[in-house]
Each structure stands twice: as C-alpha cells, then as structure tokens.
Design a protein around this motif. Structure first.
Motif, PDB file in Angstrom:
ATOM      1  N   HIS A 401       0.912  -1.236  -0.004  1.00 13.58           N
ATOM      2  CA  HIS A 401      -0.030  -0.127   0.052  1.00 13.58           C
ATOM      3  C   HIS A 401       0.867   1.272  -0.006  1.00 13.58           C
ATOM      4  O   HIS A 401       0.774   2.096  -0.756  1.00 13.58           O
ATOM      5  N   ARG A 404       2.349   1.708  -3.406  1.00 12.58           N
ATOM      6  CA  ARG A 404       1.229   2.309  -4.415  1.00 12.58           C
ATOM      7  C   ARG A 404       0.943   3.486  -4.155  1.00 12.58           C
ATOM      8  O   ARG A 404       0.537   4.505  -4.949  1.00 12.58           O
ATOM      9  N   ASN A 438      -6.998  -1.745   0.616  1.00 16.11           N
ATOM     10  CA  ASN A 438      -7.690  -2.884   0.076  1.00 16.11           C
ATOM     11  C   ASN A 438      -8.606  -2.270  -1.136  1.00 16.11           C
ATOM     12  O   ASN A 438      -9.156  -1.193  -0.996  1.00 16.11           O
ATOM     13  N   TYR A 439      -8.789  -3.099  -2.219  1.00  8.13           N
ATOM     14  CA  TYR A 439      -9.413  -2.312  -3.429  1.00  8.13           C
ATOM     15  C   TYR A 439     -10.886  -2.120  -3.236  1.00  8.13           C
ATOM     16  O   TYR A 439     -11.343  -0.990  -3.376  1.00  8.13           O
ATOM     17  N   THR A 442     -11.200   0.957  -1.078  1.00  9.39           N
ATOM     18  CA  THR A 442     -10.826   2.345  -2.114  1.00  9.39           C
ATOM     19  C   THR A 442     -11.921   2.485  -2.877  1.00  9.39           C
ATOM     20  O   THR A 442     -12.191   3.688  -3.201  1.00  9.39           O
ATOM     21  N   LYS A 443     -12.801   1.670  -3.397  1.00  6.62           N
ATOM     22  CA  LYS A 443     -13.762   1.684  -4.387  1.00  6.62           C
ATOM     23  C   LYS A 443     -14.970   2.439  -3.738  1.00  6.62           C
ATOM     24  O   LYS A 443     -15.426   3.317  -4.311  1.00  6.62           O
ATOM     25  N   LEU A 533      -8.038   4.434  -7.795  1.00  6.91           N
ATOM     26  CA  LEU A 533      -8.508   3.261  -8.027  1.00  6.91           C
ATOM     27  C   LEU A 533      -7.839   2.447  -9.211  1.00  6.91           C
ATOM     28  O   LEU A 533      -7.563   1.201  -8.846  1.00  6.91           O
ATOM     29  N   THR A 536      -4.714   0.931  -7.013  1.00  9.53           N
ATOM     30  CA  THR A 536      -5.203  -0.079  -6.239  1.00  9.53           C
ATOM     31  C   THR A 536      -5.596  -1.406  -6.988  1.00  9.53           C
ATOM     32  O   THR A 536      -5.180  -2.392  -6.483  1.00  9.53           O
ATOM     33  N   TYR A 537      -6.003  -1.190  -8.355  1.00  6.13           N
ATOM     34  CA  TYR A 537      -6.161  -2.285  -9.033  1.00  6.13           C
ATOM     35  C   TYR A 537      -4.990  -2.968  -9.648  1.00  6.13           C
ATOM     36  O   TYR A 537      -4.874  -4.181  -9.736  1.00  6.13           O
ATOM     37  N   PRO A 541      -1.548  -5.324  -6.213  1.00  4.12           N
ATOM     38  CA  PRO A 541      -3.237  -5.262  -5.765  1.00  4.12           C
ATOM     39  C   PRO A 541      -3.360  -6.333  -4.476  1.00  4.12           C
ATOM     40  O   PRO A 541      -2.474  -7.318  -4.450  1.00  4.12           O
ATOM     41  N   TRP A 543      -5.376  -8.468  -3.217  1.00  9.33           N
ATOM     42  CA  TRP A 543      -6.771  -9.069  -3.327  1.00  9.33           C
ATOM     43  C   TRP A 543      -6.921  -9.975  -2.167  1.00  9.33           C
ATOM     44  O   TRP A 543      -5.902 -10.504  -1.444  1.00  9.33           O
ATOM     45  N   ASP A 604     -14.327  -7.141  -3.571  1.00  9.79           N
ATOM     46  CA  ASP A 604     -13.268  -7.255  -4.796  1.00  9.79           C
ATOM     47  C   ASP A 604     -13.994  -7.362  -5.954  1.00  9.79           C
ATOM     48  O   ASP A 604     -15.003  -7.798  -5.927  1.00  9.79           O
TER      49      ASP A 604
END
Length: 749
Positions: A401, A404, A438-439, A442-443, A533, A536-537, A541, A543, A604
């Motif tokens: 993270h 990223r 975490n995706y 974040t989403k 986004l 993070t993807y 990532p 997952w 996810d």
C-alpha cells in the motif's frame, strides 16, 4: 419514518461526534478571531492549520494514548511542513522529498488505527505545505513553529473539555454498542421465523459481529486502561458494569446459534409455539435500542413491563407446546424450547443488570475486578521499531500500500507540474484521503468521495447563485466545517459533501470568481479518484483471498485454545473462569477479523473473488464452531453441573486433533491423525446412554402421574442433552472444517 428521522438527528446533535466537531471548529475559530483583533492576522492561518492537522488522532481511547498520539502528530507535521517548504523552489529536490515523506510516513499505518491517523496528519501536512507560499527561511520556520503551537493549543483545548465532560466518548461508544447488540438480537429473531433469506441474514449477522467486536475492543481500552491507571470511580464502575453485561449478552447470543433447519422441521406444523420466543428476542432488542438512546439523551430508562410480559409468555409457551404434542413425543422440541428460554432468560437478566446500573439502583455497582485481571483483557498495540522493519517486504499489505500510495502521489505531482493544473495539490489530497490498502474499501471511498463532492458543489452553486452576501458564506462555512468534522468518520459521503461546501464558501469569501473553484475542485477530485482506483487495481493489488490463510489459521488456533479452556472450566469452574474469559475474548476477536476479511473479499472485483462459496462455507463453519464452544461454556458457567466425564474428554481431544490436522494443512506440515474411531464411538454412545437413562427416569415419573418435573432432574436432563448434542455437533463441524480446508488448500496452493 419522520419521527425516527427526527430522533436520529437529535441523537447526532447530542452525541460525541458532533461535540468533537464543534470543539475542533471552535478551536480553529478562537485563534483566527483573537489574532484578527490583536492585529496579528498574518500568523492566524498557520495556527489554524496546526489545529486542523493535528486533530485527526483525537479519537476514542485511553487518554494517555490520545495525548501521545497528538504530540507525535505535532512533531511530524512540523518537520514535514518545514522540509517541504524549504524544498519547494527546487523541483527535483521537492520530488525526492515528496517520495521519501510519503513512503516513510505511510508506514505509521503498521501501528494500528491511531498510527494510520498520525500518518494521515503527516501526509496532510505535506499536501497543505504544497499549497502554502512562504518566501524566506524565517517565514518557513515561523510557519512551522506556529503549526506546532496550533497543535498544542488544540491538545490543551481538547483536554480542557475532556475535564469538563470526561465521559462523552465513553457514553457514545457504549450507546453504539447497545444499538448494535439490539440490532443483533432482532436479526436473531428473524432467523428463527424466516426460512428464506437465511444466508443474507447470516451475512448481516457476521457484519454486526465484527462491528460489535471492534466496539468491545475500544471500550476495553477506554474503560480498563483508564481504570488501571487512575483507580476506580463511581462513573467508571457504572460504565464498566454495562460493558461487562454487554460482553455477556454477546457471548450468550453467539452461544445459542440454533440449528435452524432442525427447529423448522420440528415446528413446521406448529409455528405458533415459536412466536413467543421470537417476540421476546425482538422486545429485548428494541429495549437495548431504547437504552442506547437513554445514554445519549440522559432520559429516564424505559419501563420493563414489556420485557417481563414477553418473558412470561415464552415461559407459558413451553407448557402449551407440551400440552399440544404430549410427552414423550414432545421431548425433543420441549428441550429445544427449554434451552432457548434459558438463554433468553439470561439475556433478560443481563439487560436488567444494565437497567439497574443506569437507574443508579443501590448496590448495583459492586464490582470485583482486580487491576491485574483487567490488564489481561486489554489488547495492547505494540510500538516497537521492529514492526517497521518487519513490514519491509512484498508479503506485507502495508508495504504494498505504501509503494502504491507513493507512486500515485508522485504521478499526481508530475501531472500537476507538467500540465500546470491549478491547485494540483487537491489531486494529491484526494489520493491520500481515498486510497486504502484494500480495493473494495478504496472503491467504496471513491464512490462516496465523488458523490459527496458533486452534492456539496451543487449545494454551494445554488447558494452562490442566490446570494453574494459574505455573512451568509461565513456562517455556512462554519456550519459546514462543524458537520464535516462530525460526520467524516460516521458517514464519509455526507462528510465529503460538507468539506466541499466549506472549501467553496471559504474561497467565495476571498475570491469573487468562486465558480471556477468549484469546477477545479470537481475535476481534481475525479482525477485523484481515478488514479487511486487504478493504482489499487494494477499496482501490487491486495486481493483479499491471498490474505485469508493467516486469518483462518488465527481463528482455528484461537478456537482450539478456547475449546481447551472450556474443557478446563468444566473440570473446575473456580480456578479456570478468568482464563476462560480471556481466551473467549481472543476467539471472538479472531472470528470478527475473519468476518471482516470475508466482507472485504465480497467487495473485490468478481474476477478476484476466488472460490467464494467454499470460503463462505469455511467462514460459516468456524463461526458455528465458535458458537458451539460458547454454548458449552455458557451452560457450564450458569448451571450447576456434574463432574466432567471421561467420554467428554475423549471427544474433546478428538476434536482438538481434527483442528490440529486442519492447521497442519494450512501450514503445509506433516501430521499423523490419531486412529481412535472405536474409542470415539464408545464415548458418544456413553454420553447418549446417559441422556437416555435420564429420559427413561422421567418417562417413569410421567407414567406415575408426576407431571411437574423436579428442578434437579430438569437440570441434569438439560446438561446431558446439551453435552451430547454440542459435542457431536462440534465433532461433525471439526470434520467438515477439515474436509473444506483440504479443498481450500488444493485450490489455493
């Protein structure tokens, strides 16, 4: 609906979140107004920024940790501001500084939630420094020192109000825990009555369990740490008693995880006999919700009439069922209703204990809990430097993270520079606020940020088009700031909307062309959200399915320890009670972490939700296993029990063996399971024979006309019935868990 809406508004304005938002806003306004009247306005913004930067780590928890957190935040924000401002004239040096600061400050997230908020303050200081203009070295030093003064001013201001109203945060967290527990009981009532949507309801139940466990951890830190430090006061003792009752309610609820399929089969043609028990659960849930409101509002506690009436109807419901079906045919259903009634009666006793404490009933607060015992229930956050170095690995979600975030911030910085984007630091700010390890998180945060920004911008546009009155802008800016600070943790979407309106109204006061500010604010938010986004993807990532192994392993370990602690409790209640409760806490926290991890996995992308059904089965099995252990422990604690038998120990050891084998599978270790099937079968038969012997004894009494069962015999029957059923259930669950884990290991390894 309107009444409920108005009630929620009232609770919000009386709660600690609004109170904290108000304190923060006032602590910003006081230096601004004071410096203005002292003709020292040039220094006012720096002090206000210092307040704003160092407030995030002021969260519910122990006072010592709060003070230390704010002091550390002050040091970091001062140093960060100073370094960035000195580097600003030199593009290459500034890029290096941004990279280094973002990378190293982000690592504070490894030190828990408070650590992540301190990291946020440091990163926020970096962003604000990018937007501040200071020409000389002296100006930079003065600005940095004033930021520190602002932080210290906020700390003193906050401590003053903590002294004036010391228990505001504790009351808020207690109120929220009561509310969550009330909702938990109401969902349990729905599970009894509804055959359809049980998976959905169980999913809701898992989410609530995670939230309740988090609240319990916060309350342990607030109540037990404070008590250990300063001794016992009447107010502390009252809140601690309420908390202990809430923990007991939670254990009782988890302990009575009914076999809903079996319940439906037995009562499929006689559903009316379940209604009193369903109603009692709902009444107790609603009563906890009302007690939750009473803590915040300071109202009188609600009357207990409905509770007692519902309990009385449930008590009569058992007799009505037996009269309808007749013994011995009714015995299985009657035993289930007896166990359900016992559980609900104990729940009601705990609710009445909370009522007595809140009503200041004499002798309601006699508490025996030594400081050494209390310390065992506190989960201490370790702050060793070794944690920093342990996380420097691609295996660490914190490290990935951090990389990223650093790359995204640097990319935003270069975009702003080369395309000469106005207020490009807003893009960096959006990334820092939105991006999470975490995706799914974040989403969700991205969606809320964009919607909040658009709604806030639309509202601000409407006001600006209606009036150009600066007084209106100032009042709305202050009001928006209070609500933004109050709601940012509670409801990020609404909080983001008020942050946007606050920024726009402040700019409207300084710049007549506020519409351009709105346009750039929205565009920068969209760019920052897209970068967050995408990073993070695509960039290493995180997952969730990749992290599940450790979480599942932790649950199985803690369930094993909890199982053995329950076995010891059965052998000797006096010497093993504290040990049992400590391991119960750890098991509950572990299952809460697993529930939270599974929830994140469902957020996810679909393509990354590998073997969701299998993982859901493992989550459910572990949850049910924990419930079965808690059921055993709860019965042993609250009943006079016979001596633990050898068959009991044989089956417990077999279950432990299954769990040890499951752990070995997860760790890819060799394990040779014990081959004692004949011994297990004999132990099960002995436990069943004991129950059947007591049942035959009761049948003979009925034949002789003795319709009312002796209390001791009823207790022995319940014990024999529960021990046999729970052990065979635990044995089956451990075997199913072993098989499911074998499939899981094959798929993921």
């Amino acid at each position: 609906m309107i009444k409920d809406y108005l009630k929620s508004i009232e609770l919000f304005f009386k709660g600690s979140n609004f109170y904290r938002g108000l304190i923060l806003t006032v602590s910003i306004l006081i230096p601004l107004i004071s410096f203005y009247y002292l003709d020292l306005w040039a220094f006012a913004p720096s002090v206000a920024i210092g307040v704003f930067l160092n407030a995030p780590s002021d969260i519910p928890g122990s006072l010592r940790r709060k003070i230390n957190g704010i002091l550390l935040s002050i040091v970091i924000t001062m140093i960060t501001t100073c370094i960035v401002l000195f580097a600003k004239p030199y593009f290459t040096i500034l890029a290096i500084v941004i990279t280094v600061i973002t990378f190293f400050i982000s690592f504070f997230s490894a030190y828990g939630f408070r650590g992540s908020l301190i990291a946020f303050s440091g990163l926020l200081a970096m962003v604000i420094a990018l937007g501040v203009q200071k020409e000389t070295g002296a100006d930079i030093i003065i600005h940095s020192v004033l930021i520190g003064c602002g932080g210290l001013w906020y700390l003193l201001f906050s401590l003053f109000f903590h002294w004036v109203i010391p228990k505001k945060d504790e009351d808020q967290v207690l109120s929220e825990t009561l509310q969550l527990t009330g909702n938990y009981l109401k969902i349990r009532a729905k599970l009894i009555s509804k055959k359809t949507n049980r998976d959905k309801l169980l999913h809701e139940l898992f989410q609530l369990q995670s939230q309740i466990s988090e609240k319990h951890e916060t309350l342990r830190e607030m109540l037990l740490t404070e008590r250990k430090r300063s001794g016992r006061s009447h107010f502390d003792e009252k809140r601690l008693l309420i908390f202990i009752s809430l923990v007991d309610i939670f254990e009782l609820a988890i302990a009575n995880n009914l076999d809903y399929v079996k319940l439906s089969n037995i009562f499929s043609e006689r559903k009316q006999h379940l209604k009193p028990f369903i109603t009692l659960n709902k009444v107790m849930g609603n009563h906890l919700l009302m007690l939750s409101e009473s803590i915040i509002k300071g109202n009188k506690i609600p009357p207990k009439n409905k509770l007692l009436k519902a309990l009385n109807k449930a008590s009569k419901g058992i007799k009505h069922y037996v009269d309808d079906v007749q013994l011995p045919k009714a015995r299985e259903g009657a035993m289930m209703l007896h166990n359900l009634y016992d559980y609900q009666e104990k729940l009601l006793q705990e609710i009445r204990s909370i009522r007595r404490v809140m009503a200041n009933v004499k002798d309601a607060s006699k508490l025996k809990l030594k400081s050494t015992e209390a310390a065992q229930f506190i989960t201490y956050q370790e702050y060793s430097p070794s944690i920093f170095f342990e996380n420097i690995s691609f295996k660490s979600p914190i490290f990935r993270h951090t990389l990223r975030l650093t790359i995204s911030v640097l990319l935003a910085f270069f975009l702003g520079h080369f395309f000469e984007i106005r207020n490009a630091y807003w893009i960096i700010l959006t990334i820092i606020v939105i991006m999470r390890p975490n995706y799914g998180l974040t989403k969700e945060r991205t969606k809320n940020r964009i919607i909040g920004t658009l709604v806030g911008a639309a509202f601000a546009i409407a006001i600006i088009m209606l009036t150009t009155n600066p007084v209106v802008y100032a009042v709305l800016a202050i009001f928006s700031l209070i609500l933004a600070f109050s709601l940012i943790q509670q409801n990020y979407r609404v909080g983001a909307a008020f942050i946007t309106t606050y920024i726009i109204f402040v700019y409207a006061l300084m710049d007549p062309n506020a519409m351009s500010v709105i346009k750039y604010r929205v565009i920068d938010t969209l760019i920052g959200a897209l970068l967050s986004l995408s990073a993070t993807y695509f960039l290493w990532p995180n997952w969730e399915y990749r992290n599940l192994n450790e979480v599942i392993e932790s649950v199985i370990k803690n369930n094993t320890i909890y199982l053995l602690a329950t076995q010891k409790l059965y052998h000797d209640k006096n010497t093993n009670k504290l040990n049992y409760k400590v391991h119960r806490k750890e098991a509950f926290l572990a299952i809460g972490n697993l529930n939270a991890a599974f929830q994140r996995m469902t957020q996810d992308p679909k393509s990354k939700q590998r073997e969701l059904d299998l993982i859901y089965k493992i989550v459910t099995l572990n949850h049910t296993f924990l419930s079965a252990i808690a059921s055993l422990g709860s019965f042993i604690q609250h009943h006079n029990t016979t001596d633990a038998s050898k068959p009991f120990d044989v089956i417990i050891n077999h279950i432990k063996n299954n769990l040890d084998y499951t752990l070995a599978l997860l760790n890819h270790e060799e394990f040779k399971p014990l081959n004692i099937e004949a011994e297990i079968t004999e132990a099960e038969n002995n436990l069943l024979f004991n129950f059947q012997k007591l049942s035959r004894k009761r049948n003979k009494e009925i034949e002789k006309g003795k319709t009312k069962i002796d209390k001791n015999l009823l207790n022995d029957l319940q014990e024999a019935h529960l021990i046999y059923n729970q052990l065979t259930w635990l044995k089956g669950l451990s075997e199913n868990l072993k098989k499911s884990t074998e499939k899981y290991v094959q798929v993921f390894h």
